[in-house]
Structures are given as structure tokens and as C-alpha cells.
Design an enzyme around this catalytic site. Structure first.
Site, short mmCIF file in Angstrom:
data_model
loop_
_atom_site.label_atom_id
_atom_site.label_comp_id
_atom_site.label_asym_id
_atom_site.label_seq_id
_atom_site.Cartn_x
_atom_site.Cartn_y
_atom_site.Cartn_z
N HIS A 118 -3.55 -5.59 0.94
CA HIS A 118 -2.85 -5.83 2.22
C HIS A 118 -2.83 -7.32 2.57
O HIS A 118 -3.76 -7.80 3.24
CB HIS A 118 -3.59 -5.10 3.34
CG HIS A 118 -3.36 -3.62 3.37
ND1 HIS A 118 -2.39 -3.03 4.15
CD2 HIS A 118 -3.98 -2.62 2.71
CE1 HIS A 118 -2.42 -1.72 3.98
NE2 HIS A 118 -3.37 -1.43 3.11
N CYS A 160 0.83 -1.20 0.00
CA CYS A 160 0.00 0.00 0.00
C CYS A 160 0.87 1.26 0.00
O CYS A 160 1.53 1.53 -0.99
CB CYS A 160 -0.97 -0.06 1.18
SG CYS A 160 -2.34 1.10 1.03
N GLU A 210 -1.17 -8.82 4.79
CA GLU A 210 -1.09 -9.03 6.25
C GLU A 210 -2.46 -8.99 6.91
O GLU A 210 -2.62 -9.42 8.04
CB GLU A 210 -0.13 -7.99 6.88
CG GLU A 210 -0.71 -6.60 7.17
CD GLU A 210 -0.83 -5.70 5.94
OE1 GLU A 210 -0.67 -6.19 4.80
OE2 GLU A 210 -1.10 -4.49 6.12
#
Lengths: 83, 218
Positions: free
Chosen positions: B195, B87, B197
Site C-alpha cells: 500500500h 491490494c 498510500e
């Protein structure tokens, strides 16, 4: 010598400009029905010390190329005035 | 051996703890690297996580590029070290010239926060181990400036050299050719807007990001 610089940063030709397009779509709602090609950029003003107007101009252009604009998406036009 | 990952923190970074949690959960070790410290503390890999480095002033990533840590990050990239920008981290890597192209405001001028399906376009990079071209992953996005742009010359170069890593199957932001992530020529530096994660457990809505992070840790 002391100079004032005005740097107009604009989206490069051929690169979509979502801010401009959104404003363009909103204008007819207010009755402005003849507007087209809206492009949004930014204006940066700064002051700089240099020996001459040419040196000041090239300093500011160097700042534009290396930092103030991203040449992938933006162009800049620089205007330098002695104060 | 456990891979030690340095997670870079700039003023305004806000995804560093999610990133560290995901890395630890998937078997790696992670620590913060402060942007003002030029040392990489001998880590084996680097993540530049999401957030708003330096307030996103001027342009996203434009000021982060000058942080003392970035010189070491550039040398690490040159030596073939694995670097993942997520990002805002992707934006920082493009501004630093470590990845091609740029990210501008989303078409439609909306901040987007949603689950997206992305497709692996190339696996010849640090995220592709264990995946196949064409694999579909559900990974969330959370950005205002994720609209990938590049010149036609750069586009044809990255297409030829298999530097497009991910494409959106349903383009949410106007990105050129639906691009969601790209890598450098060597494949050791990858940037992606989604993302991974945040997609490491079914409880989060998807665990598809785990394979990407595991590949990064391998």
C-alpha cells in the site's frame, strides 16, 4: 426442462494450495499420520432451465469459464442432473 | 496542471480516503468514482484502491469485474490511461483480465499486516519515473490473498517484457518469484499488493510510497 448442477472447483495441478497444505500439516497432530496430498476447493450448486441435458451442461461450463472459476488457478468439473 | 485522479469505490472498498489524502498531499486532485456509474468523469488517471470489493465473494475481485464502471476502466486502459490497482485493486485488475496472473491465499494461511521491503524490478511503467531498477522501498502490506501465481508461460513472458514491477526482498506470502507488483505490456496499468498510500510520511513509518504516487501523478 429443469436441471440441478453440481460444480466442483479445485485448485489446478501444479498450483500450490495453501489451505490444503495447512490442513495436511495439522492432521498428524490428531493422529492421522498417513494422510497426504490434501487439496481444498469448493462446491457450487445451482439450478438451471434448458432444453436438454447437453445444453444445460454447456451453459454451466460457460459460466465456469467466464465467472465461477479463475482458469489461472482453478479447474472445474460439472455434473448436471435432471430433476 | 494538477492531475485529476478517479478513485473507484465498490461496496466494501475501504482504502479510498487514505488514497485520496495521499494523492492530495502529493499535489494531485482526487475524487470518488462510484462503481455503479459507468462514467469516469473525464479524470486523467484511475486508482482501484484496497478493501473487500463486493465482500470478496466467490473470489477477490471476481464480482467487481462486472460493475458498470469496469467497462469504462477497460477502455481507459486500452487507450493508455494510467491505472493503479492497490491490494484488492490489484486482485480486481487480474480478475478483469487487465493484468496477468492471479492472487491466492498466502502460504501459511495468515492475514499479513507488516512493513515490507520491495525492490523495483522494472521502471518502464507509470510508477517508475524518478526511480532506478534495484531501488529499495519500505511499503506496508495488509492482505490474506496476496500470493501471486501464474503459469510458467506467463511468467517467462512477463519476465522477458519487463512486466514485473516490484519484488519482495523477503517473500512474506509465497508469491511466485517474490512478485509484489506487475504491469501490463504497455506499462500503463500496474497492480501491487503493498500500500504506497500508507507510506507517505515518516509518521506512518515510511515515506517511500510517496515517490511511487508522485510518479503516478506525473
Amino acid at each position: 426442462m429443469h436441471f440441478e448442477a453440481k460444480i466442483e472447483v479445485s485448485p489446478r495441478d501444479g498450483i500450490a494450495n495453501p489451505e490444503g497444505s495447512t490442513i495436511e500439516r495439522a492432521l498428524p497432530a490428531l493422529g492421522f499420520k498417513t494422510t497426504h496430498n490434501v487439496r481444498v476447493g469448493k462446491l457450487i450448486r445451482l439450478e438451471v432451465e434448458a432444453e436438454s441435458v447437453d445444453v444445460a451442461q454447456s451453459l454451466v461450463e460457460d459460466m465456469c469459464n467466464r465467472f465461477l472459476t479463475n482458469p489461472v488457478i482453478e479447474d472445474a468439473s460439472v455434473e448436471v442432473l435432471e430433476v | 496542471m494538477t492531475r485529476r485522479v478517479g478513485v473507484v469505490r465498490f461496496p466494501g472498498t475501504n482504502c479510498e480516503f487514505d488514497t485520496i489524502d495521499a494523492i492530495r498531499m502529493l499535489g494531485g486532485d482526487a475524487e470518488i468514482l462510484w462503481h455503479g456509474d459507468p462514467s469516469l468523469k473525464n479524470v486523467d488517471a484511475i486508482v482501484i484502491p484496497g478493501g473487500f470489493a463486493h465482500g470478496d465473494y466467490l473470489r477477490c475481485g471476481a464480482i467487481a469485474r462486472f460493475s458498470p464502471v469496469m467497462g469504462a476502466v477497460a477502455s481507459f486502459a486500452q487507450e493508455g490511461g494510467p491505472i493503479l490497482g492497490i491490494c484488492n485493486g490489484f486482485q480486481v485488475l487480474t480478475e478483469a483480465g487487465l493484468l496477468p496472473g492471479a492472487l491466492q491465499k498466502n502460504v501459511g494461511m495468515k492475514f499479513l499486516c507488516s512493513m515490507q521491503q520491495v525492490e523495483f524490478v522494472s521502471t518502464q511503467n507509470i510508477l517508475g519515473r524518478g526511480s532506478e531498477v534495484g531501488d529499495h522501498l519500505q511499503i506496508p502490506i495488509n492482505h490474506f490473498e496476496g500470493n501471486y501465481v501464474c503459469s510458467p508461460e506467463v511468467l517467462s513472458r512477463i519476465e522477458t517484457r519487463e512486466q514485473i514491477v516490484f519484488r519482495y526482498t523477503d517473500n512474506p506470502n509465497g508469491s511466485t518469484k517474490d512478485i509484489a507488483g506487475v504491469c501490463n505490456e504497455a506499462g500503463n496499468v500496474v497492480g501491487m499488493m503493498p500500500h504506497p498510500e500508507r507510506a507517505t510520511s515518516a509518521l506512518l513509518g515510511s515515506s517511500d510510497g510517496a515517490s511511487v504516487i508522485k510518479s503516478f501523478l506525473s
